[in-house]
Design an enzyme around this catalytic site. Structure first.
Site, PDB file in Angstrom:
ATOM      1  CE1 TYR A 150      -3.627  -2.523  -0.011  1.00 52.84           C
ATOM      2  CE2 TYR A 150      -4.404  -0.886   1.727  1.00 52.84           C
ATOM      3  CZ  TYR A 150      -4.528  -2.151   0.876  1.00 52.84           C
ATOM      4  OH  TYR A 150      -5.876  -2.752   0.808  1.00 52.84           O
ATOM      5  CE  LYS A 219      -0.781 -16.248   1.887  1.00 49.69           C
ATOM      6  NZ  LYS A 219      -1.267 -17.909   1.775  1.00 49.69           N
ATOM      7  CG  ASP A 285      -4.016 -18.795   3.632  1.00 50.42           C
ATOM      8  OD1 ASP A 285      -3.340 -18.335   4.250  1.00 50.42           O
ATOM      9  OD2 ASP A 285      -3.763 -19.449   2.695  1.00 50.42           O
ATOM     10  CG  ASP A 309      -8.051  -2.532   3.317  1.00 51.58           C
ATOM     11  OD1 ASP A 309      -9.210  -2.294   4.041  1.00 51.58           O
ATOM     12  OD2 ASP A 309      -7.761  -2.054   2.153  1.00 51.58           O
TER      13      ASP A 309
END
Ligand code: NAD
Length: 422
Positions: A150, A219, A285, A309
């Site tokens: 971002y 991740k 996830d 987010d």
């Protein structure tokens, strides 16, 4: 006469009884929800402190209103006031189309270096939810607000810079990747300081609020040097600086390999009995499954910008949607904080006096807690809870509730005020 909030070099705030707090009214539905919320805030403070404490609100301009009055979407005076008065609150802002500003919210966060986007997610009885047990969600997200993909470092497909970057990666850094024609690039900066200041804020929050765990959501299985490093820096920080207050899954793993699983489990149980904060990590996830399957296992979440987010919105949906989810952007080093409604300007509904002001009201509740005016936040929260429990709600909830009474935004504020302290 109002006085300024001050902050010392450790980031500790001193709050006068009459603090001056700047507010941005916001665009679209902003005026409707702000005008409702400010009455609730003032009455909550009056009920809690009987006139001894009172906020002096100071309007500052941003968004469409600022542009119309000054020709500038985010005037320097506004940013200056947010710095000078330390704590402020805002409604939603229109994102200017064209003209170089990606988003006013991002500009405010970056200019003030508000590195934590903090979102508490818990369910209020009666709020319509798509899941069977929304009461099991009780989490506070600490989302890193300044780094990650971002950061806005992007190169358009086939631009000269994208071409140069491709050549640099292949020729100079020996990257062995079959880049295709028309490839665009985005860079993902993740720093040790950026990660640890965020995780530190999350750990300190968990210690202060006596919460059982901090989960590092990442991740790192795929992005080892960015998201993997985030996790490793988090464990390192906990073990090096908060050993007295925490027990990490890394310690559990080490104990298991040296002393066996039984000893590791015993150590974990002891830590839980001593009310230490358990520092664990979850792959992002999997975490999105866990918030539906085992939400009770999670309390404080520390995560990077993009994961944060997605996770914030997924959890907001579980506890009632964007009309009610509050948020804040905070620099825990220098105390600067901006509390905000998390939804947008919903321009179709501007001046209809119909939208839900709960998001900005609950962001005010967060603000009062931040100021340590807990009595005021308690009064307001109870008034809001009682109003929703008695099924007096705005259109968004009305449409999903059996037997509800439909209120306008302003009437909803009246109902909250009536329901305070009784
Ligand atoms: P939005 O959040 O404004 O609205 C989407 C829909 O959500 C609305 O049509 C409405 O049905 C519902 N909704 C939003 N707020 C509600 C409330 N308080 N009560 C009940 N229902 C509510 O999102 P959008 O339409 O994508 O964006 C509109 C504008 O807002 C854009 O200019 C966008 O850039 C801006 N925006 C600002 C912020 C912010 O300032 N924090 C956040 C998101 C979007």
């Amino acid at each position: 006469m109002g006085q300024k909030i001050t902050v010392n070099s450790q980031g500790h705030l001193t709050i006068p009884d009459n603090p001056i707090i700047p507010f941005i009214i916001g665009d679209g539905i902003g005026p409707d929800i702000w005008n409702a919320a400010v009455r609730v805030f003032d009455e909550g403070v009056r009920k809690a402190y009987g006139g001894v404490r009172q906020i002096e609100w100071k309007e500052i301009l941003a968004g469409q209103k600022a542009f119309d009055e000054t020709g500038n979407w985010l005037p320097d005076d506004t940013v200056h006031a947010m710095k000078e008065y330390i704590v402020s609150i805002k409604g939603p802002l229109t994102t200017p189309v064209g003209g170089g500003i990606r988003s006013l919210n991002v500009a405010i966060r970056q200019t003030l270096d508000l590195f934590v986007c903090q979102r508490p997610l818990s369910w209020i009885e009666g709020v319509p939810s798509p899941v069977k047990h929304p009461e099991n969600v009780n989490m506070v997200i600490f989302r890193e607000n300044t780094e990650d993909i971002y950061a806005g470092i992007e190169f358009e497909a086939d631009s000269k810079n994208a071409q140069q970057l491709k050549e640099f990666l292949t020729d100079r850094l020996d990257v062995d990747y079959p880049f295709k024609e028309e490839t665009a690039f985005g860079l993902k900066p993740v720093s040790k300081d950026g990660s640890t200041r965020l995780i530190r804020a999350a750990i300190e929050y968990a210690i202060k609020e006596k919460l059982p765990s901090v989960s590092l959501v990442h991740k790192g299985n795929i992005m080892k040097f960015t998201e993997g490093a985030f996790k490793n820096w988090g464990y390192e920080l906990a073990e090096n600086e908060y050993a007295e207050y925490t027990f990490t899954w890394n310690q559990w793993e080490r104990l298991k390999s040296t002393d066996g699983e039984q000893a590791a489990n015993d150590a974990l149980r002891r830590a839980q009995q001593e009310e230490k904060v358990i520092i664990k990590d979850v792959i992002a996830d999997n975490f999105l499954q866990q918030i539906l399957l085992n939400p009770k296992d999670y309390a404080v979440i520390a995560t990077l910008n993009l994961n944060g987010d997605y996770i914030s919105d997924a959890l907001a949906a579980i506890v009632g949607g964007i009309g009610i989810a509050p948020g804040a952007n905070i620099n825990y080093r220098n105390g600067h904080a901006v509390f905000e409604a998390t939804h947008g300007t919903a321009p179709r509904f501007a001046n209809t006096d119909s939208m839900n002001p709960s998001s900005v009201i609950l962001s005010g509740v967060m603000m009062f807690d931040y100021l340590k005016w807990h009595e005021a936040s308690e009064v307001i929260r109870k008034g809001l809870e009682k109003t929703i429990r008695s099924k007096q709600v705005t259109i968004d909830f009305y449409n999903q509730m059996e037997g509800a009474i439909l209120l306008k935004t302003s009437q909803f504020a009246d109902a909250i005020i009536r329901n305070m302290n009784n």
